[in-house]
Scaffold this motif. Structure first.
Motif, PDB file in Angstrom:
ATOM      1  N   ALA A   1       0.831  -1.206   0.000  1.00 29.77           N
ATOM      2  CA  ALA A   1       0.000   0.000   0.000  1.00 29.77           C
ATOM      3  C   ALA A   1       0.864   1.253   0.000  1.00 29.77           C
ATOM      4  CB  ALA A   1      -0.922  -0.009   1.223  1.00 29.77           C
TER       5      ALA A   1
ATOM      6  N   ASP B   1      -5.396  -1.642  -1.054  1.00 29.64           N
ATOM      7  CA  ASP B   1      -5.711  -3.036  -1.394  1.00 29.64           C
ATOM      8  C   ASP B   1      -6.956  -3.512  -0.661  1.00 29.64           C
ATOM      9  OD1 ASP B   1      -3.660  -3.405  -3.228  1.00 29.64           O
ATOM     10  OD2 ASP B   1      -2.225  -3.955  -1.673  1.00 29.64           O
TER      11      ASP B   1
ATOM     12  N   SER C   1       2.413   1.630  -3.524  1.00 33.30           N
ATOM     13  CA  SER C   1       1.477   1.917  -4.611  1.00 33.30           C
ATOM     14  C   SER C   1       0.467   2.992  -4.260  1.00 33.30           C
ATOM     15  CB  SER C   1       0.709   0.635  -4.966  1.00 33.30           C
ATOM     16  OG  SER C   1      -0.108   0.227  -3.873  1.00 33.30           O
TER      17      SER C   1
ATOM     18  N   ASP D   1      -9.759   1.643  -1.286  1.00 34.44           N
ATOM     19  CA  ASP D   1      -9.471   2.300  -2.555  1.00 34.44           C
ATOM     20  C   ASP D   1     -10.735   2.771  -3.251  1.00 34.44           C
ATOM     21  OD1 ASP D   1      -6.608   1.799  -2.500  1.00 34.44           O
ATOM     22  OD2 ASP D   1      -7.133  -0.297  -2.816  1.00 34.44           O
TER      23      ASP D   1
ATOM     24  N   VAL E   1     -10.841   2.391 -10.039  1.00 32.89           N
ATOM     25  CA  VAL E   1      -9.620   2.571  -9.243  1.00 32.89           C
ATOM     26  C   VAL E   1      -8.391   2.601 -10.151  1.00 32.89           C
ATOM     27  CG1 VAL E   1      -8.112   1.487  -7.523  1.00 32.89           C
ATOM     28  CG2 VAL E   1     -10.588   1.567  -7.140  1.00 32.89           C
ATOM     29  N   ASP E   2      -8.374   1.697 -11.125  1.00 30.72           N
ATOM     30  CA  ASP E   2      -7.220   1.598 -12.030  1.00 30.72           C
ATOM     31  C   ASP E   2      -7.342   2.503 -13.250  1.00 30.72           C
ATOM     32  OD1 ASP E   2      -6.060  -0.309 -10.375  1.00 30.72           O
ATOM     33  OD2 ASP E   2      -7.069  -1.970 -11.394  1.00 30.72           O
TER      34      ASP E   2
ATOM     35  N   ARG F   1      -1.983   2.529  -2.441  1.00 31.89           N
ATOM     36  CA  ARG F   1      -3.275   1.867  -2.451  1.00 31.89           C
ATOM     37  C   ARG F   1      -3.455   1.084  -1.164  1.00 31.89           C
ATOM     38  NH1 ARG F   1      -4.739  -0.765  -8.228  1.00 31.89           N
ATOM     39  NH2 ARG F   1      -6.160  -1.860  -6.821  1.00 31.89           N
TER      40      ARG F   1
END
Length: 351
Positions: free
Chosen positions: A56, A63, A59, A125, A319-320, A61
């Protein structure tokens, strides 16, 4: 106590740097496929468990994805709908190596807590919202917050928000159509869900629209709350208010969910009213109860688990920052015919 296996141990086994091992485990394209495979095999052999906190931080993030239910926790775990949604969410989240967090609220007078916990804590996220009231302004605030959000259900006032649901109006129309055309029922009662939720409104509107289509004039609506007891209370109310020598003023009851249908069936049975002889009964959901009653309940099969899975996949797309499809995804439903409407359960229900 055995020593924890570290990334350094995995790297040493393969003969690469810790940085290269980390990149290999994350599937980085700069690392060759052969090295990625070797590192993953070494991690498996050594029993290495990556640090979610470390991932996390690297990145940015968490997760994790959150299921926001602006009701009490008892509401969540007391209804099979939510368990199906959670199962679908977990399936999709596991495929993305993420966890599911349930954000609900024990104090039903302040549903905003469930939203605020997700927006402020940054432990997720993105968020999936279900069962929000139509006047719940916190949903709009969450959508406007910039956090990736997917809604389960229909939200006409948030038409641009990403959502996944079914057509409750059309599904209820199908039930009424069946009662009228296949079983000749003309005097119908609808026991609705709470009318401060879009689902309750849509299923009621589907009932009324179908009644109008077929020229039914002897119809009524009693508001319930989707709990078994409220279905029982609705039927008890009708029994108290009947006049003269009539056994029951309606020859069909359309319950907005199976829980209420179960409650209503019990009251009808105690009153000596035959189902489906005197009164045909239908429900909505098919999460389990409808299959085990006597008679089994004709109902609409709602793909709640699939809704949870697809909503989570759409959330990871957001999210991506992957381009998605239409803002609203509508799933098909199925009418399941059983004995409570007068159909032959031995030949109509494959389950």
């Amino acid at each position: 106590m055995p020593k924890s296996v570290t990334l350094k141990d995995v790297a040493a086994k393969v003969g690469v740097t810790s940085a290269a091992a980390s990149m290999a485990l994350s599937g980085h394209e700069r690392i060759s496929e052969k090295t990625r495979a070797a590192v993953k095999q070494a991690a498996e052999d050594l029993g290495y468990v990556p640090s979610s906190a470390g991932r996390a931080l690297r990145s940015q993030r968490a997760d994790a994805v959150a299921l926001v239910v602006p009701n009490s926790s008892a509401h969540v775990f007391g209804h099979l709908y939510f368990m199906h949604v959670l199962t679908g969410m977990s399936t999709a989240a596991n495929a993305h190596d993420a966890q599911v967090i349930v954000s609900t609220n024990a104090d039903t007078s302040n549903g905003g807590v469930a939203y605020e916990r997700v927006m402020r804590s940054r432990t997720a996220d993105g968020a999936i919202v279900t069962s929000a009231a139509i006047d719940d302004h916190h949903v709009e605030a969450l959508v406007a917050s910039g956090l990736p959000v997917v809604l389960i259900g229909n939200y006409p006032h948030l038409a641009d928000a990403v959502s996944v649901g079914i057509d409750d109006v059309s599904a209820t129309e199908q039930l009424v159509e069946h009662l009228v055309t296949e079983h000749g029922r003309r005097r119908l009662l609808h026991v609705s869900g709470t009318l401060d939720h879009q689902t309750g409104i849509d299923r009621r509107d589907g009932f009324l629209r179908a009644a109008e289509t077929h020229g039914l004039t002897d119809v009524a609506v009693i508001e319930g709350d989707l709990a078994e007891q409220s279905g029982a209370a609705a039927v008890e109310q009708v029994l108290r208010e009947r006049t003269g020598d009539e056994r029951f003023p309606f020859d069909g009851i359309v319950f907005a969910n199976d829980d209420m249908a179960v409650g209503g069936l019990a009251v009808l049975r105690r009153a000596g009213i035959d189902v489906p002889g005197d009164v045909a009964v239908v429900g909505f959901d098919d999460f389990g109860f409808a299959r085990v009653t006597t008679p089994g309940i004709t109902t609409i099969r709602v793909p709640a688990e699939e809704m949870g899975r697809i909503a989570t996949e759409r959330l990871f797309d957001l999210v991506d920052r992957r381009p998605g499809g239409h803002a609203h995804t509508e799933l098909d439903v199925e009418v399941v015919l059983r004995g409570s409407c007068g159909c032959d359960p031995d030949h109509t229900d494959p389950h």
